[in-house]
Design a protein around this motif. Structure first.
Motif, mmCIF file in Angstrom:
data_model
loop_
_atom_site.group_PDB
_atom_site.id
_atom_site.type_symbol
_atom_site.label_atom_id
_atom_site.label_comp_id
_atom_site.label_asym_id
_atom_site.label_seq_id
_atom_site.Cartn_x
_atom_site.Cartn_y
_atom_site.Cartn_z
ATOM 1 N N GLY A 183 46.636 30.738 37.104
ATOM 2 C CA GLY A 183 46.343 29.941 35.920
ATOM 3 C C GLY A 183 45.241 30.477 35.039
ATOM 4 O O GLY A 183 44.880 29.838 34.040
ATOM 5 N N ALA A 184 44.680 31.656 35.358
ATOM 6 C CA ALA A 184 43.632 32.224 34.515
ATOM 7 C C ALA A 184 44.217 32.700 33.186
ATOM 8 O O ALA A 184 45.282 33.322 33.147
ATOM 9 C CB ALA A 184 42.953 33.386 35.230
ATOM 10 N N ASP A 185 43.514 32.402 32.111
ATOM 11 C CA ASP A 185 43.929 32.888 30.789
ATOM 12 C C ASP A 185 43.523 34.338 30.588
ATOM 13 O O ASP A 185 44.215 35.092 29.893
ATOM 14 C CB ASP A 185 43.284 32.027 29.696
ATOM 15 N N GLU A 186 42.411 34.724 31.193
ATOM 16 C CA GLU A 186 41.928 36.102 31.122
ATOM 17 C C GLU A 186 41.345 36.469 32.482
ATOM 18 O O GLU A 186 40.916 35.598 33.244
ATOM 19 C CB GLU A 186 40.839 36.262 30.058
ATOM 20 N N VAL A 187 41.291 37.764 32.744
ATOM 21 C CA VAL A 187 40.706 38.249 33.988
ATOM 22 C C VAL A 187 39.756 39.396 33.659
ATOM 23 O O VAL A 187 40.112 40.298 32.888
ATOM 24 C CB VAL A 187 41.791 38.722 34.986
ATOM 25 N N VAL A 188 38.558 39.357 34.227
ATOM 26 C CA VAL A 188 37.557 40.381 34.000
ATOM 27 C C VAL A 188 37.215 41.036 35.339
ATOM 28 O O VAL A 188 36.927 40.338 36.321
ATOM 29 C CB VAL A 188 36.271 39.779 33.385
ATOM 30 N N VAL A 189 37.277 42.354 35.370
ATOM 31 C CA VAL A 189 36.790 43.097 36.530
ATOM 32 C C VAL A 189 35.282 43.241 36.353
ATOM 33 O O VAL A 189 34.820 43.936 35.447
ATOM 34 C CB VAL A 189 37.488 44.463 36.660
ATOM 35 N N SER A 190 34.516 42.563 37.200
ATOM 36 C CA SER A 190 33.073 42.436 36.970
ATOM 37 C C SER A 190 32.323 43.755 37.098
ATOM 38 O O SER A 190 31.179 43.865 36.651
ATOM 39 C CB SER A 190 32.482 41.391 37.924
ATOM 40 N N ARG A 191 32.938 44.755 37.709
ATOM 41 C CA ARG A 191 32.306 46.075 37.794
ATOM 42 C C ARG A 191 32.491 46.889 36.516
ATOM 43 O O ARG A 191 31.910 47.965 36.381
ATOM 44 C CB ARG A 191 32.882 46.841 38.985
ATOM 45 N N ASN A 192 33.294 46.386 35.591
ATOM 46 C CA ASN A 192 33.552 47.074 34.338
ATOM 47 C C ASN A 192 32.608 46.518 33.274
ATOM 48 O O ASN A 192 32.798 45.404 32.778
ATOM 49 C CB ASN A 192 35.025 46.864 33.932
ATOM 50 N N ASP A 193 31.574 47.286 32.932
ATOM 51 C CA ASP A 193 30.557 46.802 31.997
ATOM 52 C C ASP A 193 31.143 46.455 30.635
ATOM 53 O O ASP A 193 30.709 45.487 29.993
ATOM 54 C CB ASP A 193 29.452 47.850 31.826
ATOM 55 N N ASN A 194 32.115 47.227 30.177
ATOM 56 C CA ASN A 194 32.710 46.948 28.867
ATOM 57 C C ASN A 194 33.424 45.605 28.859
ATOM 58 O O ASN A 194 33.301 44.822 27.904
ATOM 59 C CB ASN A 194 33.682 48.067 28.473
ATOM 60 N N GLU A 195 34.180 45.330 29.913
ATOM 61 C CA GLU A 195 34.871 44.048 30.002
ATOM 62 C C GLU A 195 33.863 42.905 30.049
ATOM 63 O O GLU A 195 34.070 41.852 29.426
ATOM 64 C CB GLU A 195 35.781 44.001 31.230
#
Length: 354
Positions: free
Chosen positions: A219-231
């Motif tokens: 159900g997430a609208d977006e997903v961020v990989v927390s190790r990716n500083d740009n994201e």
């Protein structure tokens, strides 16, 4: 009465069959035959004495679903045959300020947990849901409205569900709010489902690229990989609430920087070692908050169960026989479960359900 259970006699002993005592129902007690019991990380930490204060013999389990089989003469809320649940609480003082407000989990004289808490019953402390039956005061029993085929997957709602629902409701997650969920495990996957059902814009944070599609499916609208500083930087200063479900010690600063002014990051996982001290400047200059939340009171837990029943929300589980509990613990430590183990209590006597 004597009841079959599974528990440990010492921290260095495996969980094994044992017989335990359950009291006969008193005036306001409900006797429950346990059908399913979820497996929480708290069970593992307690039974192996990874947290101080384990009382042995230890029978874990506080995500309990079952059927009422007997009632004390003063019970008014339930009938024999009702499908019910028991979560993390089986008692509190019921007259302090917190209890009066329906916040028994913050009882000022100390709540009674479903296992490993002092009680008058033998052996002197509460014994949990890895057992055939439990007897609980009616004020701490919850009504389950989900259909029978979903009951195993309802069990984790009694801990993972309410642990995430309570802060989402307290900080008013809903339409127009941007909510982050850190971690996609037993707690996090429920946080995503519930925040989505409440109508918030949901962003899931994970350290693993491989979990991106899983989070969206939840159900997430977006997903961020927390190790990716740009994201991460793309979301700077944009969150109303971040629900951090990670129980391991980690740097909180990157997530604090994602909060709006007056935003809150709520922690629901207790790490074995303290988190590094946060950058106070980020809090002061944005009037941001780091907060915590503990499960939920009985009324709010019932609200959560009803909310989930109306929307068909359950946990994603793997059903196991009790004889596989040690393997389940080992897999939990490796993160090898999507997303919660649930014990089929019909296997306590060695036979499969059916």
């Amino acid at each position: 009465m004597i009841v079959r259970a599974y528990g440990a006699h010492a921290a260095d002993k495996q969980v094994e069959p044992m017989d335990i005592f359950r009291r006969d129902p008193r005036t306001h007690d409900v006797q429950i035959d346990i059908a399913y019991c979820g497996v929480c990380h708290s069970d593992l930490h307690t039974v192996r004495s990874e947290w101080a204060g384990t009382l042995f013999p230890c029978v874990p389990g506080h995500e309990i679903v079952g059927r009422v089989t007997a009632l004390g003469p003063g019970v008014t809320k339930f009938r024999v045959g009702d499908t019910v649940g028991v979560g993390c609480l089986v008692g509190s003082c019921q007259h302090c300020g917190s209890c009066d407000e329906g916040l028994e989990q913050y009882c000022e004289k100390g709540f009674v947990g479903t296992y490993n808490f002092p009680t008058e019953d033998a052996p002197g402390h509460t014994l949990g849901g890895y057992s055939g039956q439990i007897v609980v005061n009616e004020d701490f029993v919850l009504r389950i409205k989900h259909p029978p085929q979903q009951l195993a997957a309802v069990a984790p709602l009694l801990c993972a569900g309410i642990t995430t629902y309570s802060p989402l409701r307290h900080w008013k997650a809903g339409p127009g709010k941007k909510v982050g969920i850190v971690g996609i495990g037993g707690l996090g996957h429920m946080g995503i489902k519930l925040a989505d059902a409440l109508g918030a814009h949901v962003v899931a944070f994970t350290t693993s690229e491989g979990k991106r599609e899983d989070a969206k499916a939840l159900g997430a609208d977006e997903v961020v990989v927390s190790r990716n500083d740009n994201e991460m930087q793309q979301h700077a200063g944009s969150f109303d609430l971040i629900l951090n479900t990670v129980a391991a010690s980690h740097d909180l600063d990157p997530f604090v920087g994602l909060l709006k002014r007056d935003g809150t990051m709520c922690l629901v996982g207790v790490p074995e070692h303290a988190h590094p001290s946060p950058n106070v400047g980020q809090l002061i200059f944005g009037r941001r908050s780091i907060a915590g939340s503990l499960i939920g009171g009985i009324a709010e837990t019932q609200e959560m169960l009803d909310f989930c029943a109306e929307r068909g929300i359950v946990a994603d589980i793997e059903l196991i026989p009790i004889q596989q509990i040690e393997q389940a613990y080992d897999r939990m430590q490796r993160g090898d479960v999507k997303y919660r183990f649930v014990i089929d209590n019909a296997t306590l006597d060695g036979r499969p359900r059916g």
